[in-house]
Motif scaffolding. Structure first.
Motif, short mmCIF file in Angstrom:
data_model
loop_
_atom_site.label_atom_id
_atom_site.label_comp_id
_atom_site.label_asym_id
_atom_site.label_seq_id
_atom_site.Cartn_x
_atom_site.Cartn_y
_atom_site.Cartn_z
N VAL A 247 13.94 9.90 2.03
CA VAL A 247 15.10 10.80 1.99
C VAL A 247 14.81 11.95 1.04
CG1 VAL A 247 17.52 11.02 1.36
CG2 VAL A 247 16.72 8.96 2.53
N THR A 248 14.95 13.15 1.56
CA THR A 248 14.63 14.32 0.73
C THR A 248 15.66 15.42 0.98
OG1 THR A 248 12.87 15.85 0.13
CG2 THR A 248 13.06 15.27 2.46
N THR A 249 15.38 16.58 0.41
CA THR A 249 16.31 17.70 0.54
C THR A 249 16.05 18.44 1.84
OG1 THR A 249 16.07 17.95 -1.84
CG2 THR A 249 17.24 19.70 -0.66
N GLY A 250 17.09 18.62 2.63
CA GLY A 250 16.94 19.32 3.89
C GLY A 250 17.51 20.73 3.78
N GLY A 253 20.61 22.00 1.71
CA GLY A 253 20.77 21.03 0.63
C GLY A 253 21.27 19.68 1.09
N ARG A 254 21.26 19.42 2.37
CA ARG A 254 21.71 18.12 2.84
C ARG A 254 20.57 17.13 2.75
NH1 ARG A 254 26.45 17.75 4.69
NH2 ARG A 254 26.02 15.75 5.67
N ALA A 255 20.92 15.87 2.46
CA ALA A 255 19.90 14.84 2.36
C ALA A 255 19.52 14.32 3.73
CB ALA A 255 20.42 13.68 1.51
N GLY A 256 18.25 14.08 3.94
CA GLY A 256 17.81 13.52 5.21
C GLY A 256 16.38 13.06 5.14
N THR B 248 18.14 11.63 -3.69
CA THR B 248 18.76 10.68 -2.75
C THR B 248 20.01 11.30 -2.14
OG1 THR B 248 19.57 8.43 -2.52
CG2 THR B 248 20.11 9.57 -4.57
N THR B 249 20.72 10.50 -1.38
CA THR B 249 21.91 10.99 -0.70
C THR B 249 23.11 10.96 -1.64
OG1 THR B 249 21.03 9.91 1.25
CG2 THR B 249 23.28 10.75 1.39
N GLY B 250 23.77 12.09 -1.78
CA GLY B 250 24.94 12.16 -2.65
C GLY B 250 26.22 12.17 -1.83
N ALA B 255 21.86 16.30 -0.85
CA ALA B 255 20.74 15.70 -1.57
C ALA B 255 20.84 16.01 -3.06
CB ALA B 255 19.42 16.25 -1.02
#
Lengths: 382, 382
Positions: A247-250, A253-256, B248-250, B255
């Motif tokens: 899981v990283t920064t997409g 700024g969304r996690a994915g 990680t997922t916030g 992220a």
DNA sequence: TCGATCTCGGCAAGAGTCCTTACTAGGATC
DNA sequence: GATCCTAGTAAGGACTCTTGCCGAGATCGA
């Protein structure tokens, strides 16, 4: 971990081990030279040489030393101790090389493959190439060390397809395919792991940071190897370093998962899960002149930074090597380095020191190590 | 990695090593019993016992075996071979224990600490507690193994403050503080690493999955230990497993670093970077009845899942142990397990097997190992 | 030219270790 | 009291490592 039982056989084996070790490094020496190099006494070496000659491992070359003093009889290892194979399986081709006990590459064979590779074509090509390299090599094939550009199951050596990850080489099980061609073991591991081992050896045995290294491989596939205390982490199933689902920064700024982020950036080969190298390199060519390209590259770099954050957090490497076509591209490396500066825990980045076929180089090392081990245990057996 | 030179001394040392190893496990045996257990011949053991008695390590207890046949002389290790200290430094208190060569805890001392702990108070308390445990122990202190609830610098053993992470124990350097009280080395490592080693030992030497394990510790502080091939990963600086900055997922799927996500969920102790345990436990009490609590817990669980994804991707453990007050809480574990089901790469989760002072247990193991090594090398020296 | 010097390989002696076999001593059992 | 059983030791054999010494052969220097 159990200490060996004390016995006179143990001493004998140790002597033979030392003598062989010296002869591996320098192919032709006299007894006296072996004695000084191994730190043993002359009679001990003489006895060991007698045993090893009897076992058919060492022989008198017939040559004599010149110079002052009595002429020494020059010894060497018999030439048919066999070879070890290093095999690299990549989507664009297969290469096999044979190394002898001195680490010399004595034969090789290559076969290119048209993309996309089909598993049954590979199943034909792989044994064929290996057989060619084996046939051209002097002596029997003792072991084979295989590098494959896909995740490798630790127990079986078979290639594993992870969901949402490109299956570059495809469904293949090198062990049963190559076992008939090899006398001993067939060892398989991921190409990035081999590359990391080569990198580690290139850094020298006592480089700064010890054996703490990470190797992030960014190419058509995504891979990573973690080296701790000089040993590559393999994991329970052998899937350590398969970063596709990290899981990283997409974008935005969304996690994915890493692989999804690359997909969202439009950097996948049409319809597949492989990275579109041409597209990434195109962006890198365009560079900062093109605002859209720069934005995409920054997004890509920040995704990589998320992976780096995980690497640093979990494994604390002394440095991270960025490999692969776009990973080691100077412009990309610099872009990532800039973002790393802003991370709470920084880490040194550097391009790989081994650039020529790093995976094959790592496999070659291991092939040599195992071949020597085979010779030593075989001749010091009883 | 260098094989030892063959010599008669080596055999002697090996014999003594075996004899001592047997006596460590069973404290009182006759020569004949040692011989069968060590797999050596009676005369060899007799010789070794003679040497070790002369060296002052083994002695005749004076007791004799009963039963049929000739009475055997019962031997044991002399009682003043010294002890090793296992020390645990946590924010709420310090505990020191002394173990003898048989692994028995022979003395202990504890001192509670009022929160918040100040470094200078700890600097007074730590040597005092250790000195108390040492004074109550029979024999000299050979080594000390220290567990600290903060990141530990691998080279110096000093505690390290990472940005945005709680510094629970505080600025402290156990090595210089304890060196005067200890004859030999002072070894320091993070509490989670010790707990993972204890967990590994509890699983048995040949448990399923081998030595591939991860230990995620979720308490006031956040920590993680990765075990690969039975060895805990330490990293270049010793900061492997410091997951505070892992991306990680916030909340809302954005992220961010793990510690920031916890902050965003309002689960930090007022003004600090430590996790507000009471708040988390409160949420867990409220459970599914309270929709807001459930939502926060789910967000927390998905942040943990991001960490798990990184763990799985980079280290591929056979199982992840969830420890710490809220990490090992059944309700939380179950919540995380549900989310793991949906992950592309699943992993087995389980609560810790060692629940009583796991870090101290791990330190105790290592203290024992090092004490024994000290005795063996000391008596088999020449 | 001839002897001194140097180096290598081998031999012998000495010390030490492990193992097997055999023997002795001391107690329990019958 | 005879017998049996076991622990420990002694003797002998087989080996290995090390130190020291010697002879063979070649080079170097006078």
């Amino acid at each position: 971990m159990e200490p060996p039982k004390p016995s006179l056989r143990l001493l004998r084996q140790l002597s033979d081990r030392h003598v062989l070790g010296v002869l591996f490094e320098e192919p032709a020496l006299t007894r006296a030279q072996i004695a000084t190099r191994a730190g043993l006494s002359k009679p001990t070496v003489g006895e060991s040489v007698r045993r090893l000659t009897e076992a058919g491992v060492v022989r008198d070359t017939g040559e004599r030393t010149g110079g002052r003093g009595r002429a020494g009889t020059i010894l060497d290892l018999v030439p048919d101790l066999g070879v070890a194979l290093a095999v690299s399986i990549a989507p664009d081709g297969v290469r096999a090389e044979a190394v002898d006990v001195h680490g010399r590459v004595v034969s090789g064979a290559t076969e290119g493959l048209a993309l996309p590779t089909t598993p049954d074509r590979l199943e034909r090509v792989l044994p064929e190439v290996v057989a060619r390299a084996a046939a051209a090599a002097p002596g029997a094939v003792r072991v084979a060390v295989v590098s494959a550009a896909d995740p490798v199951d630790r127990a079986s050596g078979a290639l594993v397809h992870l969901p949402d990850a490109p299956f570059l080489v495809g469904d293949l099980s090198p062990v049963p395919l190559l076992a008939p061609l090899v006398e001993g073991e067939v060892v398989v591991d991921n190409d990035v792991n081999w590359a990391a081992r080569a990198e580690l050896a290139a850094a020298g045995p006592d480089a700064a940071g010890g054996g703490e290294l990470a190797y992030l491989y960014l190419d058509r596939g995504l891979g990573c190897a973690v080296v701790a205390d000089g040993v590559v982490l393999r994991g329970a199933r052998g899937l350590a370093g398969e970063v596709a689902h990290l899981v990283t920064t997409g974008p935005d700024g969304r996690a994915g998962p890493f692989t999804d982020v690359i997909g969202a950036l439009g950097l996948r080969e049409g319809g597949s899960t492989a990275v579109d190298i041409a597209a990434v390199l195109g962006l890198l060519e365009a560079g900062d002149g093109d605002a859209a390209a720069a934005a995409t590259l920054d997004a890509l770099a920040s995704a990589v930074c998320g992976v780096l954050a995980a690497l640093v957090a979990l494994t604390d490497p002394a440095a991270v090597v960025l490999g692969g076509v776009w990973g080691s591209h100077p412009a990309f490396l610099e872009r990532v380095a800039r973002q790393v500066e802003a991370m709470p825990r920084r880490v040194a980045l550097r391009p790989p020191a081994v650039r020529e076929q790093p995976a094959l180089a790592g496999a070659r090392q291991e092939a040599l190590r195992r071949l020597r081990e085979h010779v030593v245990t075989g001749s010091a057996a009883r």
